[in-house]
Write a protein that holds these residues in place. Sequence first.
Motif, PDB file in Angstrom:
ATOM      1  N   VAL A 386       0.931  -1.123   0.022  1.00 37.88           N
ATOM      2  CA  VAL A 386       0.122  -0.078   0.045  1.00 37.88           C
ATOM      3  C   VAL A 386       0.885   1.234   0.228  1.00 37.88           C
ATOM      4  O   VAL A 386       1.727   1.506   0.925  1.00 37.88           O
ATOM      5  N   SER A 387       0.708   2.016  -1.017  1.00 43.77           N
ATOM      6  CA  SER A 387       1.558   3.193  -1.124  1.00 43.77           C
ATOM      7  C   SER A 387       0.890   4.323  -0.342  1.00 43.77           C
ATOM      8  O   SER A 387      -0.546   4.318   0.173  1.00 43.77           O
ATOM      9  N   HIS A 388       1.215   5.679  -0.391  1.00 46.66           N
ATOM     10  CA  HIS A 388       0.708   6.757   0.307  1.00 46.66           C
ATOM     11  C   HIS A 388      -0.784   7.097  -0.381  1.00 46.66           C
ATOM     12  O   HIS A 388      -1.614   7.570  -0.121  1.00 46.66           O
ATOM     13  N   ALA A 389      -0.234   6.949  -1.850  1.00 46.58           N
ATOM     14  CA  ALA A 389      -1.402   7.302  -2.567  1.00 46.58           C
ATOM     15  C   ALA A 389      -2.567   6.386  -2.476  1.00 46.58           C
ATOM     16  O   ALA A 389      -3.778   6.741  -2.611  1.00 46.58           O
ATOM     17  N   ASP A 390      -2.137   5.195  -2.321  1.00 44.04           N
ATOM     18  CA  ASP A 390      -3.418   4.196  -2.000  1.00 44.04           C
ATOM     19  C   ASP A 390      -4.169   4.316  -0.862  1.00 44.04           C
ATOM     20  O   ASP A 390      -5.349   4.284  -0.653  1.00 44.04           O
ATOM     21  N   LEU A 391      -3.387   4.755   0.184  1.00 40.79           N
ATOM     22  CA  LEU A 391      -4.034   5.140   1.368  1.00 40.79           C
ATOM     23  C   LEU A 391      -5.149   6.483   1.247  1.00 40.79           C
ATOM     24  O   LEU A 391      -6.086   6.290   1.873  1.00 40.79           O
ATOM     25  N   ASN A 392      -4.406   7.583   0.459  1.00 39.61           N
ATOM     26  CA  ASN A 392      -5.151   8.610   0.454  1.00 39.61           C
ATOM     27  C   ASN A 392      -6.389   8.126  -0.535  1.00 39.61           C
ATOM     28  O   ASN A 392      -7.663   8.870  -0.503  1.00 39.61           O
ATOM     29  N   ALA A 393      -6.305   7.464  -1.532  1.00 46.03           N
ATOM     30  CA  ALA A 393      -7.377   6.717  -2.333  1.00 46.03           C
ATOM     31  C   ALA A 393      -8.471   6.176  -1.531  1.00 46.03           C
ATOM     32  O   ALA A 393      -9.539   6.263  -1.729  1.00 46.03           O
ATOM     33  N   THR A 394      -7.979   5.458  -0.408  1.00 43.58           N
ATOM     34  CA  THR A 394      -8.911   4.719   0.390  1.00 43.58           C
ATOM     35  C   THR A 394      -9.700   5.672   1.229  1.00 43.58           C
ATOM     36  O   THR A 394     -11.029   5.946   1.332  1.00 43.58           O
ATOM     37  N   ILE A 395      -9.083   6.851   1.657  1.00 44.63           N
ATOM     38  CA  ILE A 395     -10.085   7.916   2.459  1.00 44.63           C
ATOM     39  C   ILE A 395     -10.937   8.636   1.464  1.00 44.63           C
ATOM     40  O   ILE A 395     -11.804   9.006   1.808  1.00 44.63           O
ATOM     41  N   GLY A 396     -10.481   8.894   0.267  1.00 47.24           N
ATOM     42  CA  GLY A 396     -11.305   9.543  -0.892  1.00 47.24           C
ATOM     43  C   GLY A 396     -12.479   8.501  -1.161  1.00 47.24           C
ATOM     44  O   GLY A 396     -13.460   9.045  -1.414  1.00 47.24           O
ATOM     45  N   TYR A 397     -12.102   7.290  -1.208  1.00 43.50           N
ATOM     46  CA  TYR A 397     -13.193   6.333  -1.454  1.00 43.50           C
ATOM     47  C   TYR A 397     -14.228   6.143  -0.490  1.00 43.50           C
ATOM     48  O   TYR A 397     -15.604   6.085  -0.725  1.00 43.50           O
ATOM     49  N   ALA A 398     -13.807   6.311   0.794  1.00 45.15           N
ATOM     50  CA  ALA A 398     -14.708   6.468   2.067  1.00 45.15           C
ATOM     51  C   ALA A 398     -15.626   7.767   1.958  1.00 45.15           C
ATOM     52  O   ALA A 398     -16.753   7.468   2.362  1.00 45.15           O
ATOM     53  N   LEU A 399     -15.198   8.740   1.536  1.00 45.85           N
ATOM     54  CA  LEU A 399     -15.725  10.222   1.301  1.00 45.85           C
ATOM     55  C   LEU A 399     -16.628  10.320   0.381  1.00 45.85           C
ATOM     56  O   LEU A 399     -17.328  11.096   0.021  1.00 45.85           O
TER      57      LEU A 399
END
Length: 429
Positions: A386-399
């Motif tokens: 999991v990259s930083h971009a993947d983690l941020n994508a997960t945050i965006g996905y939740a939102l």
Amino acid sequence: MKDLLNKSSDQNRRRFMANAASTFLGVGMTPMLSNTLMGAGEKASPLTQIASAKRVIYLYMSGGMTHLDTFDLKQGHDNQGPVKGIGTTGDYQISEYLPGLAKHGNKMALINSMNSKTGAHQQARYLAHTSYEMRGTIKHPAMGAWLLTFQDRLNPTLPGNVVIGGGSRHPGSGFFPAKVGPLLIGAADRGLQNVKTRMEQEDFEFRMGLSKQLGQSFAERYSHKSVAGYSEMYEDAVKLMQSSDLKAFDLKEEPESVREAYGNDQFGKGCLLARRLVENDVRFVEVSLGGWDTHQSNFTRVPERCNILDRGMSTLISDLDARGLLDDTLVVLATEFGRTPRINQNVGRDHYPKAFSAVLAGGGINGGQKYGKSDEGGEQVAENPVSHADLNATIGYALGIPLNHVLYSPSKRPFTVAQNGQPISSIFA
């Protein structure tokens, strides 16, 4: 206007929204919009879901939090050192230094396969917040700015994006307008300073009107978005000064027992302020805890950091849950990189981007689980990187942010919210 749009075709409505975004946001949108703006007959993006979270509390561990001594223990391996694991209410163990969070194991999802190629603090901090590498020619927006660009504020009076502590190097709004950038607060217990005026209301209104008249010709002559954005921020500040919502920033409004539960340190106070802000519908709040750069005396300093983290974060999760806010508030624990699994000659751990941890709770996350893993010594990611971009994508996905939706910077360069990061959709309930 609303009736006119309702009578228009889907295509015309989408064109209007794209043009409005270009006009008001200072950035452009792709002609083919993502499924948040699509009609029923168009193909939806697999990177967008119905939002499970409305708000985010982002707990940032500045300096590089050690993974072996917190959430990714390697019991029995020489790399582990003296730290022991304890059971949790989830299907995993965590550090003995985190007994409060162990009680919330069933609410948290651990990500033990974070990795990056960036091992320098400033560059890694920037990457963690924006998903993009630092460049001298452009400044990229952080996640709070992306959220407000797509979804705007929930509370029209309070700022939608707040950073508590450690904000001096924050990317802020990047190339987006300043109005979606964070309000920076140095110390949580001081709240917003210099927001009260001692003059009479009539005198204040007279001076504000005079100031507006003096600035009107300048604004008309230089009709630039940054000028308009400054005026909007000024008006928002005045509106907040006169609003009862200003109390959201005052920790003295909380009972002493609640303040004691969070702790008397700035991180604990920041967590309490974050809870007060999301309770008043502030969308994105970041709280920073520094001191994780443990090149020396790792096993003396980490217990101190963990004690502060454990008290503040565990109380925050309990408080959000008790108030019915955890279900739609995503709590994120993140850091720029981990620490070396091998202990150095100073009984410390050095910078290590190859493997580290993050934690998610609330906001639709299915708790009690681990995602990904590092190898037996915590030195390499062994499964599901999991990259930083993947983690941020997960945050965006939740939102519910459309992750493949392209916005253009003023220089006409295309960007997406997480630079092609892929959300970890499997950890959602």
